[in-house]
Design a protein around this motif. Structure first.
Motif, PDB file in Angstrom:
ATOM      1  N   ALA A   1      33.229  36.165  48.793  1.00 27.01           N
ATOM      2  CA  ALA A   1      34.255  35.488  47.987  1.00 27.01           C
ATOM      3  C   ALA A   1      35.562  36.270  47.926  1.00 27.01           C
ATOM      4  O   ALA A   1      36.641  35.704  48.115  1.00 27.01           O
ATOM      5  CB  ALA A   1      33.738  35.204  46.582  1.00 27.01           C
ATOM      6  N   PHE A   2      35.506  37.566  47.666  1.00 32.15           N
ATOM      7  CA  PHE A   2      36.744  38.329  47.532  1.00 32.15           C
ATOM      8  C   PHE A   2      37.496  38.413  48.853  1.00 32.15           C
ATOM      9  O   PHE A   2      38.712  38.207  48.888  1.00 32.15           O
ATOM     10  CB  PHE A   2      36.506  39.743  46.981  1.00 32.15           C
TER      11      PHE A   2
ATOM     12  N   ASP B   1      40.083  39.293  38.040  1.00 34.12           N
ATOM     13  CA  ASP B   1      41.005  40.434  37.978  1.00 34.12           C
ATOM     14  C   ASP B   1      41.210  41.050  39.361  1.00 34.12           C
ATOM     15  O   ASP B   1      40.243  41.310  40.084  1.00 34.12           O
ATOM     16  CB  ASP B   1      40.452  41.506  37.039  1.00 34.12           C
ATOM     17  N   ILE B   2      42.495  41.263  39.717  1.00 30.68           N
ATOM     18  CA  ILE B   2      42.808  41.849  41.024  1.00 30.68           C
ATOM     19  C   ILE B   2      43.971  42.829  40.922  1.00 30.68           C
ATOM     20  O   ILE B   2      44.763  42.786  39.989  1.00 30.68           O
ATOM     21  CB  ILE B   2      43.199  40.780  42.081  1.00 30.68           C
ATOM     22  N   LEU B   3      44.055  43.675  41.926  1.00 30.09           N
ATOM     23  CA  LEU B   3      45.222  44.522  42.158  1.00 30.09           C
ATOM     24  C   LEU B   3      45.744  44.135  43.528  1.00 30.09           C
ATOM     25  O   LEU B   3      45.012  44.218  44.525  1.00 30.09           O
ATOM     26  CB  LEU B   3      44.860  46.003  42.126  1.00 30.09           C
TER      27      LEU B   3
ATOM     28  N   LEU C   1      39.277  44.158  40.475  1.00 24.65           N
ATOM     29  CA  LEU C   1      39.318  45.125  39.385  1.00 24.65           C
ATOM     30  C   LEU C   1      38.101  45.034  38.471  1.00 24.65           C
ATOM     31  O   LEU C   1      37.917  45.878  37.615  1.00 24.65           O
ATOM     32  CB  LEU C   1      40.593  44.940  38.549  1.00 24.65           C
ATOM     33  N   ALA C   2      37.284  44.031  38.627  1.00 26.84           N
ATOM     34  CA  ALA C   2      36.107  43.869  37.765  1.00 26.84           C
ATOM     35  C   ALA C   2      34.852  43.879  38.625  1.00 26.84           C
ATOM     36  O   ALA C   2      34.891  43.539  39.801  1.00 26.84           O
ATOM     37  CB  ALA C   2      36.213  42.562  36.985  1.00 26.84           C
ATOM     38  N   GLY C   3      33.747  44.261  38.028  1.00 26.30           N
ATOM     39  CA  GLY C   3      32.490  44.339  38.761  1.00 26.30           C
ATOM     40  C   GLY C   3      31.724  43.028  38.818  1.00 26.30           C
ATOM     41  O   GLY C   3      30.681  42.945  39.422  1.00 26.30           O
ATOM     42  N   GLU C   4      32.251  41.992  38.214  1.00 31.79           N
ATOM     43  CA  GLU C   4      31.552  40.704  38.173  1.00 31.79           C
ATOM     44  C   GLU C   4      31.795  39.910  39.455  1.00 31.79           C
ATOM     45  O   GLU C   4      32.686  40.249  40.240  1.00 31.79           O
ATOM     46  CB  GLU C   4      32.045  39.909  36.967  1.00 31.79           C
TER      47      GLU C   4
END
Length: 133
Positions: free
Chosen positions: A23-24, A70-72, A43-46
């Protein structure tokens, strides 16, 4: 597409059908190709999710709703050099907060804040969405 063609709406793009592992990477590819070349990291572990919904598309302007985990995002000189003609990306924070660093400038962008991404200056944007506990 010429300057007079306008498309309203369009196909919704989502990571919903992708595996948690893919997905990412799928989302990073979608945003880097459809909006502005950059690199991203979660940025998140989910499990990651992202949705892009086109609203209006024409030669001089495109508008889309984007929502994701959450992303950077980082846009470096390497991304800038590999990009087509420069254009400005306008962002309106509709959930959470985005921390924007562009050159030597920092902006905390809470809900309701609009900011512009300079296409020829290295930029980093960290976006986080509040979680219900």
């Amino acid at each position: 597409m010429n300057a007079y063609d306008v498309t309203v709406g369009g196909s919704r793009i989502s990571t919903a059908g992708a595996s948690a592992k893919e997905a990412f990477d799928l989302w990073a590819s979608i945003l880097s190709e459809s909006m502005m070349k950059c690199s991203m990291e979660p940025l998140a572990g989910e499990p990651f999710h992202g949705v892009l919904e086109p609203c209006v598309r024409s030669e001089p302007i495109s508008i889309a709703r984007v929502a994701n985990s959450d992303i950077l995002a980082r846009r470096t000189q390497r991304h800038i050099a590999a990009s087509d003609e420069p254009y400005v990306l306008a962002c309106l924070t509709t959930a959470g907060v985005c921390d924007v660093r562009c050159g030597g400038t920092y902006l905390c962008s809470p809900v309701g804040t609009m900011y512009l991404v300079d296409p020829v200056t290295a930029t980093s944007i960290a976006c986080s969405v509040p979680r219900l506990v």
